[in-house]
Scaffold this motif. Structure first.
Motif, short mmCIF file in Angstrom:
data_model
loop_
_atom_site.label_atom_id
_atom_site.label_comp_id
_atom_site.label_asym_id
_atom_site.label_seq_id
_atom_site.Cartn_x
_atom_site.Cartn_y
_atom_site.Cartn_z
N HIS A 10 -7.92 -3.81 2.38
CA HIS A 10 -7.16 -3.08 2.88
C HIS A 10 -7.73 -1.60 2.92
CE1 HIS A 10 -3.57 -1.02 4.35
NE2 HIS A 10 -3.58 -0.37 3.69
N CYS A 65 -7.22 1.06 5.96
CA CYS A 65 -5.87 1.63 5.65
C CYS A 65 -5.94 2.97 6.30
CB CYS A 65 -5.87 2.14 4.13
SG CYS A 65 -4.31 3.00 4.00
N CYS A 71 0.78 -1.38 -0.05
CA CYS A 71 0.03 0.02 0.12
C CYS A 71 0.90 1.28 -0.16
CB CYS A 71 -0.85 0.02 1.07
SG CYS A 71 -1.86 1.63 1.25
N VAL A 78 -0.13 4.14 0.15
CA VAL A 78 -0.47 5.03 1.00
C VAL A 78 -0.03 5.15 2.68
CG1 VAL A 78 -2.69 6.35 2.23
CG2 VAL A 78 -2.57 5.39 -0.29
N CYS A 79 -0.02 4.01 2.99
CA CYS A 79 0.27 3.77 4.55
C CYS A 79 1.65 3.00 4.55
CB CYS A 79 -0.90 3.35 5.43
SG CYS A 79 -1.15 1.52 4.89
ZN LIG Z 1 -2.87 1.41 3.29
#
Ligand SMILES: [Zn+2]
Length: 58
Positions: free
Chosen positions: A35, A39, A8, A10-11
């Protein structure tokens, strides 16, 4: 041995499945979709779709 990675952006969560059975399980469990609901990075969808081809906006 097949390996599947889920990252991911993003995170930064990273999951790796090794082995045919685990890879199949990971894919069938829709890791991205599942997810996104947990998330903690952001509320925006993952930038999996690029904007290529939208340059010729007329
Ligand atoms: Zn994430």
């Amino acid at each position: 041995m097949p390996i599947a990675d889920f990252l991911c952006v993003v995170c930064g969560e990273h999951r790796r499945a090794t082995g045919r059975q685990l890879v199949t399980d990971l894919m069938q469990s829709d890791p991205i979709g599942s997810h996104q609901s947990v998330c903690t990075g952001a509320t925006t969808p993952l930038p999996t779709t690029s904007t290529h081809g939208r340059e010729k906006d007329r």
